[in-house]
Design an enzyme around this catalytic site. Sequence first.
Site, PDB file in Angstrom:
ATOM      1  N   ASP A 154       0.842  -1.204   0.000  1.00  0.00           N
ATOM      2  CA  ASP A 154       0.000   0.000   0.000  1.00  0.00           C
ATOM      3  C   ASP A 154       0.875   1.252   0.000  1.00  0.00           C
ATOM      4  O   ASP A 154       0.365   2.373  -0.079  1.00  0.00           O
ATOM      5  CB  ASP A 154      -1.027  -0.008   1.149  1.00  0.00           C
ATOM      6  CG  ASP A 154      -0.390  -0.103   2.519  1.00  0.00           C
ATOM      7  OD1 ASP A 154       0.847  -0.220   2.619  1.00  0.00           O
ATOM      8  OD2 ASP A 154      -1.145  -0.050   3.520  1.00  0.00           O
ATOM      9  N   SER A 155       2.203   1.063   0.020  1.00  0.00           N
ATOM     10  CA  SER A 155       3.133   2.170  -0.222  1.00  0.00           C
ATOM     11  C   SER A 155       2.882   2.767  -1.604  1.00  0.00           C
ATOM     12  O   SER A 155       3.382   3.846  -1.904  1.00  0.00           O
ATOM     13  CB  SER A 155       4.584   1.685  -0.117  1.00  0.00           C
ATOM     14  OG  SER A 155       4.789   0.535  -0.898  1.00  0.00           O
ATOM     15  N   LYS A 158      -1.227  -9.409   2.775  1.00  0.00           N
ATOM     16  CA  LYS A 158      -0.485  -8.986   3.965  1.00  0.00           C
ATOM     17  C   LYS A 158      -1.345  -8.017   4.752  1.00  0.00           C
ATOM     18  O   LYS A 158      -2.020  -7.165   4.171  1.00  0.00           O
ATOM     19  CB  LYS A 158       0.838  -8.324   3.567  1.00  0.00           C
ATOM     20  CG  LYS A 158       1.611  -7.741   4.761  1.00  0.00           C
ATOM     21  CD  LYS A 158       3.056  -7.409   4.406  1.00  0.00           C
ATOM     22  CE  LYS A 158       3.264  -6.099   3.710  1.00  0.00           C
ATOM     23  NZ  LYS A 158       2.770  -4.899   4.419  1.00  0.00           N
ATOM     24  N   GLU A 216       9.202  -4.332  10.219  1.00  0.00           N
ATOM     25  CA  GLU A 216       9.647  -3.042   9.691  1.00  0.00           C
ATOM     26  C   GLU A 216      10.198  -2.156  10.809  1.00  0.00           C
ATOM     27  O   GLU A 216       9.543  -1.975  11.849  1.00  0.00           O
ATOM     28  CB  GLU A 216       8.462  -2.342   8.995  1.00  0.00           C
ATOM     29  CG  GLU A 216       8.841  -0.988   8.418  1.00  0.00           C
ATOM     30  CD  GLU A 216       7.808  -0.399   7.462  1.00  0.00           C
ATOM     31  OE1 GLU A 216       6.795  -1.077   7.157  1.00  0.00           O
ATOM     32  OE2 GLU A 216       8.009   0.735   7.008  1.00  0.00           O
ATOM     33  N   GLU A 239      -1.400  -5.618   8.619  1.00  0.00           N
ATOM     34  CA  GLU A 239      -0.606  -5.089   9.728  1.00  0.00           C
ATOM     35  C   GLU A 239      -1.293  -5.384  11.051  1.00  0.00           C
ATOM     36  O   GLU A 239      -2.525  -5.293  11.143  1.00  0.00           O
ATOM     37  CB  GLU A 239      -0.442  -3.565   9.565  1.00  0.00           C
ATOM     38  CG  GLU A 239       0.256  -3.170   8.278  1.00  0.00           C
ATOM     39  CD  GLU A 239       0.389  -1.659   8.105  1.00  0.00           C
ATOM     40  OE1 GLU A 239       0.042  -0.902   9.039  1.00  0.00           O
ATOM     41  OE2 GLU A 239       0.844  -1.245   7.027  1.00  0.00           O
TER      42      GLU A 239
HETATM   43  O1  KIV Z   1       3.604  -1.155   1.561  1.00  0.00           O
HETATM   44  C1  KIV Z   1       4.781  -1.529   1.600  1.00  0.00           C
HETATM   45  O2  KIV Z   1       5.611  -1.190   0.737  1.00  0.00           O
HETATM   46  C2  KIV Z   1       5.187  -2.384   2.696  1.00  0.00           C
HETATM   47  C3  KIV Z   1       6.651  -2.616   2.873  1.00  0.00           C
HETATM   48  C4  KIV Z   1       7.232  -1.443   3.545  1.00  0.00           C
HETATM   49  C5  KIV Z   1       6.924  -3.861   3.603  1.00  0.00           C
HETATM   50  O3  KIV Z   1       4.378  -2.833   3.445  1.00  0.00           O
END
Ligand code: KIV
Length: 276
Positions: free
Chosen positions: A45-46, A114, A183, A116
């Site tokens: 989600d980056s 994924k 992280e 969090e």
């Molecule tokens: O969204 C992302 O790029 C991530 C990485 C920082 C692991 O979750």
Amino acid sequence: MKKHTVVSLRRQKAEGDRIAMITAYDYTMAKLMDAAGVEMLLVGDSLGMVMLGYADTLSVTMEDMIHHTRPVACAAEHAFVVADMPFMSYQASVEDAVRNAGRLMKEGRAHGVKLEGGEDFCPHIRAIVAASIPVVGHLGLTPQSVHALGGYRVQGKSVETAQKLMDSARAVEAAGAFALVLECVPAPLSAKISSELKIPVIGIGAGAGCDGQVLVGQDLLGMFSDVTPKFVRHFAEAGNLMSEAFAAYCRAVKSGEFPAAEHAWDMDPEILKHVR
Ligand code: KIV
């Protein structure tokens, strides 16, 4: 080259073969990464910051994630593709979590998701895993909680917070996650968690003792300069190369040097004569 799966990734950890993961958000980049031998592609989600220009990940939607996951999945001949569950796609209920994880698999064609969070999200992880969807956990600095954490800062530096991280990692593994991202966690603590857990631990800003590493693709290519965290290394200065290429293109267009004859189609001058 083989296809990477939850089974092969677990085997890699057992054999001490470190896992390389990179974020990807589009077909072209994902294809290059896949061909280079990267075992896991993360549609993170980056993308909120890197592709959409937001200041954080909070505004990223399920539609954004699906839109970017599908081309990455199309490009991945070998890599295992993980899609991030965006903010508020799973926090409100276990049912939301399963439904939205399912959308990332069905509409995005991801191989896993994924999310969090630690103990509070173990029921969500359990339910997603029960729906046959592989889950990667994410602990330490969890960017979706940036406002609750008081900023992007290293996590687990005190006895209490380090113990909490260790407990959360064990809980996420017990809930059925097949891998864990850590992280911004001090390197010795990440190493201890990695050796404690059976599942692969992939670090970002978590030192060399993890079972693998992940970086944002644009960061490792030196293409993204809005923020540069301490853990980033530029493996190329592609940003400079691209800027030079764009400037050279501008100059060539303005001078008339581009396009040259070989970039255009000619025609019979007799035909042109009849065109008024
Ligand atoms: O969204 C992302 O790029 C991530 C990485 C920082 C692991 O979750």
